[in-house]
Design a protein around this motif. Structure first.
Motif, PDB file in Angstrom:
ATOM      1  N   LEU A 195       0.973  -1.261  -0.023  1.00  0.00           N
ATOM      2  CA  LEU A 195      -0.012  -0.011  -0.125  1.00  0.00           C
ATOM      3  C   LEU A 195       0.974   1.261  -0.257  1.00  0.00           C
ATOM      4  O   LEU A 195       1.614   1.590   0.700  1.00  0.00           O
ATOM      5  CB  LEU A 195      -0.936  -0.039   1.243  1.00  0.00           C
ATOM      6  CG  LEU A 195      -1.868   1.336   1.289  1.00  0.00           C
ATOM      7  CD1 LEU A 195      -2.837   1.373   0.196  1.00  0.00           C
ATOM      8  CD2 LEU A 195      -2.376   1.232   2.676  1.00  0.00           C
ATOM      9  N   ASP A 250       0.958   5.322   0.257  1.00  0.00           N
ATOM     10  CA  ASP A 250       0.211   6.304   0.600  1.00  0.00           C
ATOM     11  C   ASP A 250       1.158   7.668   0.691  1.00  0.00           C
ATOM     12  O   ASP A 250       2.161   7.721   1.334  1.00  0.00           O
ATOM     13  CB  ASP A 250      -0.334   6.162   2.044  1.00  0.00           C
ATOM     14  CG  ASP A 250      -1.122   7.279   2.659  1.00  0.00           C
ATOM     15  OD1 ASP A 250      -1.289   8.451   1.929  1.00  0.00           O
ATOM     16  OD2 ASP A 250      -1.438   7.111   3.755  1.00  0.00           O
ATOM     17  N   LEU A 302      -3.620   7.019  -2.771  1.00  0.00           N
ATOM     18  CA  LEU A 302      -3.344   5.574  -2.206  1.00  0.00           C
ATOM     19  C   LEU A 302      -3.323   4.538  -3.489  1.00  0.00           C
ATOM     20  O   LEU A 302      -4.012   4.914  -4.550  1.00  0.00           O
ATOM     21  CB  LEU A 302      -4.305   5.135  -1.408  1.00  0.00           C
ATOM     22  CG  LEU A 302      -4.561   6.061  -0.184  1.00  0.00           C
ATOM     23  CD1 LEU A 302      -5.923   5.699   0.563  1.00  0.00           C
ATOM     24  CD2 LEU A 302      -3.752   5.731   0.965  1.00  0.00           C
ATOM     25  N   ALA A 312      -3.014   0.492  -3.897  1.00  0.00           N
ATOM     26  CA  ALA A 312      -3.135  -0.817  -3.173  1.00  0.00           C
ATOM     27  C   ALA A 312      -2.865  -2.034  -4.049  1.00  0.00           C
ATOM     28  O   ALA A 312      -3.578  -2.095  -5.191  1.00  0.00           O
ATOM     29  CB  ALA A 312      -4.411  -0.992  -2.267  1.00  0.00           C
ATOM     30  N   TRP A 360      -6.408  -4.356   1.600  1.00  0.00           N
ATOM     31  CA  TRP A 360      -5.954  -3.274   2.537  1.00  0.00           C
ATOM     32  C   TRP A 360      -7.238  -2.131   2.970  1.00  0.00           C
ATOM     33  O   TRP A 360      -7.957  -1.803   2.089  1.00  0.00           O
ATOM     34  CB  TRP A 360      -5.057  -2.376   1.540  1.00  0.00           C
ATOM     35  CG  TRP A 360      -3.836  -3.003   1.321  1.00  0.00           C
ATOM     36  CD1 TRP A 360      -3.670  -3.784   0.182  1.00  0.00           C
ATOM     37  CD2 TRP A 360      -2.908  -3.225   2.040  1.00  0.00           C
ATOM     38  NE1 TRP A 360      -2.315  -4.339  -0.070  1.00  0.00           N
ATOM     39  CE2 TRP A 360      -1.502  -3.943   1.237  1.00  0.00           C
ATOM     40  CE3 TRP A 360      -2.182  -2.583   3.261  1.00  0.00           C
ATOM     41  CZ2 TRP A 360      -0.497  -4.251   1.830  1.00  0.00           C
ATOM     42  CZ3 TRP A 360      -0.995  -2.980   3.795  1.00  0.00           C
ATOM     43  CH2 TRP A 360       0.137  -3.668   2.986  1.00  0.00           C
ATOM     44  N   ARG A 361      -7.285  -2.075   4.213  1.00  0.00           N
ATOM     45  CA  ARG A 361      -8.260  -1.094   4.573  1.00  0.00           C
ATOM     46  C   ARG A 361      -7.855   0.377   4.679  1.00  0.00           C
ATOM     47  O   ARG A 361      -6.941   0.545   5.310  1.00  0.00           O
ATOM     48  CB  ARG A 361      -8.848  -1.728   5.945  1.00  0.00           C
ATOM     49  CG  ARG A 361      -9.246  -2.985   6.120  1.00  0.00           C
ATOM     50  CD  ARG A 361     -10.759  -3.109   5.669  1.00  0.00           C
ATOM     51  NE  ARG A 361     -11.563  -2.488   6.501  1.00  0.00           N
ATOM     52  CZ  ARG A 361     -12.999  -2.023   6.298  1.00  0.00           C
ATOM     53  NH1 ARG A 361     -13.414  -2.437   4.867  1.00  0.00           N
ATOM     54  NH2 ARG A 361     -13.777  -1.443   7.021  1.00  0.00           N
ATOM     55  N   VAL A 362      -8.590   1.295   4.106  1.00  0.00           N
ATOM     56  CA  VAL A 362      -8.359   2.669   4.219  1.00  0.00           C
ATOM     57  C   VAL A 362      -9.626   3.541   4.431  1.00  0.00           C
ATOM     58  O   VAL A 362     -10.659   2.870   4.418  1.00  0.00           O
ATOM     59  CB  VAL A 362      -7.817   3.173   2.700  1.00  0.00           C
ATOM     60  CG1 VAL A 362      -6.584   2.276   2.276  1.00  0.00           C
ATOM     61  CG2 VAL A 362      -9.022   2.940   1.790  1.00  0.00           C
ATOM     62  N   ALA A 364     -14.876   3.552   6.046  1.00  0.00           N
ATOM     63  CA  ALA A 364     -13.639   2.661   5.752  1.00  0.00           C
ATOM     64  C   ALA A 364     -13.916   1.675   4.773  1.00  0.00           C
ATOM     65  O   ALA A 364     -15.101   1.010   4.802  1.00  0.00           O
ATOM     66  CB  ALA A 364     -13.344   1.884   7.148  1.00  0.00           C
ATOM     67  N   THR A 376     -12.367  -1.409   1.652  1.00  0.00           N
ATOM     68  CA  THR A 376     -11.077  -2.206   1.232  1.00  0.00           C
ATOM     69  C   THR A 376     -10.781  -1.896  -0.036  1.00  0.00           C
ATOM     70  O   THR A 376     -11.546  -1.822  -1.110  1.00  0.00           O
ATOM     71  CB  THR A 376     -11.537  -3.557   1.362  1.00  0.00           C
ATOM     72  OG1 THR A 376     -11.969  -4.034   2.911  1.00  0.00           O
ATOM     73  CG2 THR A 376     -10.329  -4.669   1.002  1.00  0.00           C
TER      74      THR A 376
END
Length: 338
Positions: free
Chosen positions: A196, A198, A203, A205, A216-218, A234, A236
């Motif tokens: 990931l 950032d 971002l 991923a 990937w949790r963002v 939130a 993924t």
């Protein structure tokens, strides 16, 4: 006697089996739990955080990539290629510049000029850019500056930019997303396929988070004017990029209390008065996501909704104020739920 030998043989075999079992257990217990490598720092006037599936530290290589991109396209560096071009010096641009220049042309046309890298001089005049503001800014000065605006007037031939003398190029609304892609592709080339990248909230991923064995949790931040941070949604990300552009950190307020975004309307030369506070765009790459997030701020909600009917590959999440000054959200083209 033969029985004793057989018994001894069985004992030996048992000992050997025990030794093999001990070795296997030792190997299993000594196997390292795989950890991500995390690199953090500052670049482009913001932060960066790289999380990837490898024990190798690529800090030097990534710093070199940042240096090259800054040297090519930073309007904040007086010796960068783009600064020299804005000073009408003869410069042979690199591949990074060429890639961003061409992508900007495509998005400029697709958005009917809402995304225009030549609006830079007007941005500076309104004191949103690196060069400060023009004192006593009035309509005559805006009209004068707008004469040099229009990305269709700028050409790239044999790696050299051809433009009007007064035209100011500014790729800051796309270059950060492009840098995210460059780092992501570098990590991919080093077989760090799970990562990931950032940079200031832009971002990209790839694969999964190997520590958590999930995507990937963002998060998409709430547009808090008081500077505090909280998450509105939130999601993924997997093998895709997301960029968020907001109007709640850089804005001006007139004598009537109207708030104007730091995004300049490319047709009028004036800051956009908008109820859109945050625009998040998911795309295949971060360069496009970054540029479209900027363009959509200037376009407004209804125009964005209409535009996205033809661009189904772009997933968009809008946070805006309604007529009662309350926050509302709108997810378009299957932008993911929490």
């Amino acid at each position: 006697m033969g029985g004793d030998r057989k018994k001894s043989f069985c004992l030996l075999e048992g000992s050997r089996c025990l030794m093999i079992l001990v070795v296997i257990i030792s190997l299993v217990s000594c196997k390292k739990e795989h950890k991500n490598t995390i690199l953090e720092g500052a670049v482009f006037g913001t932060y960066y955080r790289m999380t990837y599936d490898s024990e190798i530290n690529y800090q030097k290589q990534i710093d070199s990539l940042f240096y090259v991109i800054n040297k090519s396209m930073s309007t904040y560096q007086v010796n960068s290629d783009i600064s020299k071009i804005n000073n009408n010096e003869d410069v042979e641009v690199d591949t990074h510049f060429e890639t961003v220049f061409k992508a900007s042309k495509e998005i400029y046309k697709a958005t009917n000029t809402a995304f225009d890298p030549t609006i830079g001089a007007v941005v500076n005049a309104w004191d949103f850019g690196p060069e400060g503001k023009i004192a006593n800014l009035d309509s005559l000065k805006i009209d004068s500056l707008m004469q040099s605006v229009g990305y269709d007037k700028v050409k790239l031939t044999n790696k050299r930019v051809i433009k009007q003398k007064e035209t100011f190029l500014d790729f800051n609304a796309i270059a950060k997303g492009y840098a995210v892609d460059v780092v992501s592709e570098f990590l991919e080339s080093k077989n760090a396929k799970n990562h990931l990248v950032d940079i200031g909230g832009e971002l990209r991923a790839s694969g999964i988070n190997i520590e958590k064995k999930t995507g990937w949790r963002v998060g998409v931040e709430n547009p808090n004017f008081d500077g505090t941070q909280s998450i509105n949604r939130a999601i993924t990300l997997k093998d895709e990029a997301m960029a968020t552009s907001g109007t709640y950190r850089k804005f001006k307020i007139d004598e009537n209390g109207n708030r104007y975004a730091h995004i300049i309307d490319t047709k009028t030369g004036y800051p956009s008065k908008t109820n859109l506070l945050s625009i998040s765009v998911i795309a295949d790459n971060c360069m496009n996501a970054d540029a479209y997030a900027t363009a959509f701020k200037a376009m407004g909600i209804e125009n964005v909704k209409s535009f996205l009917k033809a661009y189904k590959e772009l997933k968009v999440f809008l946070i805006f104020e309604n007529g009662d000054k309350e926050l509302e959200t709108l997810a378009l083209n299957d932008f993911p739920e929490n």
